[in-house]
Each structure stands twice: as C-alpha cells, then as structure tokens.
Scaffold this motif. Structure first.
Motif, mmCIF file in Angstrom:
data_model
loop_
_atom_site.group_PDB
_atom_site.id
_atom_site.type_symbol
_atom_site.label_atom_id
_atom_site.label_comp_id
_atom_site.label_asym_id
_atom_site.label_seq_id
_atom_site.Cartn_x
_atom_site.Cartn_y
_atom_site.Cartn_z
ATOM 1 N N GLU A 185 0.874 -1.226 -0.023
ATOM 2 C CA GLU A 185 0.125 0.125 0.119
ATOM 3 C C GLU A 185 0.920 1.296 -0.062
ATOM 4 O O GLU A 185 0.502 2.299 -0.750
ATOM 5 N N GLU A 186 2.078 1.186 0.712
ATOM 6 C CA GLU A 186 2.710 2.439 0.758
ATOM 7 C C GLU A 186 3.380 2.538 -0.706
ATOM 8 O O GLU A 186 3.413 3.762 -1.008
ATOM 9 N N ALA A 187 3.989 1.455 -1.045
ATOM 10 C CA ALA A 187 4.492 1.578 -2.527
ATOM 11 C C ALA A 187 3.456 2.142 -3.561
ATOM 12 O O ALA A 187 4.107 2.805 -4.429
ATOM 13 N N ARG A 188 2.436 1.792 -3.323
ATOM 14 C CA ARG A 188 1.356 2.043 -4.275
ATOM 15 C C ARG A 188 1.056 3.720 -4.257
ATOM 16 O O ARG A 188 0.605 4.249 -5.278
ATOM 17 N N THR A 189 0.950 3.979 -3.074
ATOM 18 C CA THR A 189 0.848 5.549 -2.737
ATOM 19 C C THR A 189 1.942 6.235 -3.631
ATOM 20 O O THR A 189 1.580 7.255 -4.302
ATOM 21 N N VAL A 190 3.166 5.860 -3.428
ATOM 22 C CA VAL A 190 4.205 6.602 -4.035
ATOM 23 C C VAL A 190 4.325 6.457 -5.423
ATOM 24 O O VAL A 190 4.641 7.203 -6.075
ATOM 25 N N ARG A 191 3.948 5.284 -5.962
ATOM 26 C CA ARG A 191 3.881 5.106 -7.515
ATOM 27 C C ARG A 191 2.889 6.230 -8.089
ATOM 28 O O ARG A 191 3.085 6.668 -9.033
ATOM 29 N N LEU A 192 1.761 6.189 -7.491
ATOM 30 C CA LEU A 192 0.559 7.187 -7.987
ATOM 31 C C LEU A 192 1.112 8.496 -7.805
ATOM 32 O O LEU A 192 0.916 9.522 -8.478
ATOM 33 N N GLU A 193 1.849 9.019 -6.694
ATOM 34 C CA GLU A 193 2.483 10.073 -6.735
ATOM 35 C C GLU A 193 3.268 10.657 -7.749
ATOM 36 O O GLU A 193 3.260 11.722 -8.277
#
Length: 322
Positions: A185-193
């Motif tokens: 979930e943390e990686a996904r947030t940064v990816r979308l950022e």
C-alpha cells in the motif's frame, strides 16, 4: 520511519516475489520476443534490458514486461496477473523455433530497494549498482543474484533477483544497511504520486500503447510485430482520443476506479486508480481523460471534488519522519 517516508527520503525494500518470472532460452529467443513485443529486443546485449508491451491484433495491451538480456537467455519479469497469460501467449507462437520457456516464479524471488539512498544501501552490502546510471533495466550478476536498475514506485531503485531460498538472507542484509520495509500500500501511494501506471490497475487489456504515454515501451522503427499496424496507424494520425493523466483531487478519501471526471458540464473521462498522498495532502490519481482535457493545470472535478491535472514526476517529501 515508515516505509512511505523511507521511499521519499531514505531507502525501503519491497517484496516483489509475487510478480511472474519466465526464462526464454534457445537460439531463436531474441527473434521470437522481437516479433511478439513492442520494443527492439534484437538490439539488446547481455547486461541490458527494456520495458515492452505484448499486444493483440487490435493493438490492445495484453501484458507489460521488463525484459532482461542475460548471456544465454532472457528473463521476463511481469505482473502477477499476466504471468500465465504471457507464458501461454509465447508458447502458442513457438512452432519451429528453437525457444524453450521456463516459469521460474517459484524458484526465483525478487526484492526491490528504492528511494534516494537505494544505491548507498547496495554499496553498503557490496552489491553493484549497474552502469551506466541513466540506463534503466541495466543489470549485472552478483553473488548468485541479478541486480537490475529498475523502479516500481518512480523513486530511484533496483531489483534483486535471487534464489527463493536466499530471500530472507537478502532482506536481512538490506535491513542491516538501513533499508526499511515498505508495504504494497505504501509503494502504491508513492507510485501514484509519481504518476507511474501499473498493468491491472491503470493499464488494461482494452488500452492502446499511446494512451498510456509510456512510449519508452515502443520502438517505432523496429518493423513488424503483433499489433504494429494499429500502433503505426495511430502514430501517423498523430493522436489518440484519450490519455492517461495524473490528477490531484481535494480531500482524503480515495476515488473508486470508474469515477467520472468532469470539465465544466462535459464528461472528461474517468478515474483508473487513486490513493491519499500524505506528502501532497490530497488524493493522487491516474485517470483516462479525453485528449482536450489532458493538458497540465486543467481544472476539473472528480467525484464532486475539485481536481487538477498535473505533470507526473517528483512529489514533495513528507515533512515528518515516523
């Protein structure tokens, strides 16, 4: 420090072992992959790699893949959802070719280390950072593993492919050098950022390559491949009707895929995926918008909330360390 913070200001490790990994060997391996994907596989040499799409005859993306050219084979690194599809697709077209496929997903694990200090973490454990530094997908063997320059999140990063039984040892080494675990979930947030799309979340089997704006996956002068006629027709026409766009949306609640995006009184497109960004203080999303609404700074609404189109790229680092 959380994995989210580490991805922005330090280094974090991610377990990518759920992704699919397939070896392609045999004398005709480069020729087959060249004819089956959108990128120029035949020009790859050992230690280099590329990102590519598999298309159907209608030009729609059926899978994406990181291709690593090894000394005697190719390693295909793909999303979990497309592992079996890629294997079946390639196997279908092996007729008189000298090509052998081997699904090594269970035998070969993959751990990434990403963030501004990712290279320093590798150096601390003695692992090489593949050169040149600006060559994404460059890779090198080291200590029974393969270290590749590639990013899952958009932050500077590397992937380490290792025998599955050694994964715990590799993670322990990375943590001893300061890497912090980042959850999916943390990686996904940064990816979308960073506006970095993922197949299955933001790229679908109805998507055309030019709609994704990921044109580093396409070589326009390589010659024939499945779906090439459609890609070339779009290139000669000069545009597609919709484009993948990064949005910043007011509020903290993520928007569901399919949420409509509005420009004035007109429907502009729809959300693909989204997450709340602590660094931005808003929801970040990827959305497919009609081309006339895809320009940077276009003012929109999504789910009844104010939204704006922004250029993909760096996001301000969090102002806290947890």
């Amino acid at each position: 420090m959380t994995g989210y913070d580490a991805l922005h200001i330090a280094a974090a490790w991610l377990d990518l072992s759920a992704r699919g990994r397939i070896y392609a060997s045999g004398d005709d391996r480069a020729r087959l992959l060249h004819a089956m994907t959108t990128n120029h596989v035949q020009q790859l040499t050992p230690g280099t790699g590329c990102y590519a799409f598999f298309l159907n005859a209608q030009g729609h993306i059926q899978a994406d893949v990181n291709l690593l050219c090894l000394e005697d084979r190719f390693l295909l690194d793909t999303e979990p959802e497309t592992r079996e599809r890629v294997f079946r697709h390639l196997d279908k077209y092996i007729i008189a070719d000298d090509v052998a496929l081997e699904d090594v997903t269970e035998l070969l694990a993959c751990v990434a280390v990403e963030g501004p200090h990712a290279a320093a973490v590798l150096a601390a454990i003695g692992a090489p950072a593949p050169h040149p530094e600006d060559a994404e997908y460059a890779h090198a063997p080291w200590n029974g593993a393969i270290v590749e320059r590639a990013s899952e999140t958009g932050e500077p990063g590397f992937r380490i492919f290792m025998p599955a039984e050694t994964k715990a040892d590799w993670i322990a080494r990375l943590e001893s050098a300061g890497a912090v675990h980042a959850t999916p979930e943390e990686a996904r947030t940064v990816r979308l950022e960073h506006g970095k799309p993922r197949y299955g979340d933001d790229i679908f089997n109805t998507t055309l390559p030019q709609e994704t704006r990921q044109l580093h996956a396409v070589h326009f002068a390589k010659g024939c491949y499945i779906g090439q006629e459609i890609v070339e027709r779009i290139r000669s026409r000069g545009h597609v009707n919709r484009l993948l766009v990064k949005l910043e949306v007011e509020g903290e609640a993520p928007l569901a895929g399919g949420t409509k995006v509005i420009a004035g009184a007109a429907e502009a497109g729809e959300i693909a995926s989204s997450a709340f960004s602590p660094a931005v203080g808003k929801v970040v999303a990827l959305a497919y918008l009609r081309a006339q609404y895809a320009a940077d700074a276009t003012v929109l609404q999504a789910g009844g909330r104010a939204a704006v189109a922004v250029s993909p790229g760096a996001t301000p680092a969090p102002d806290r360390v947890s």
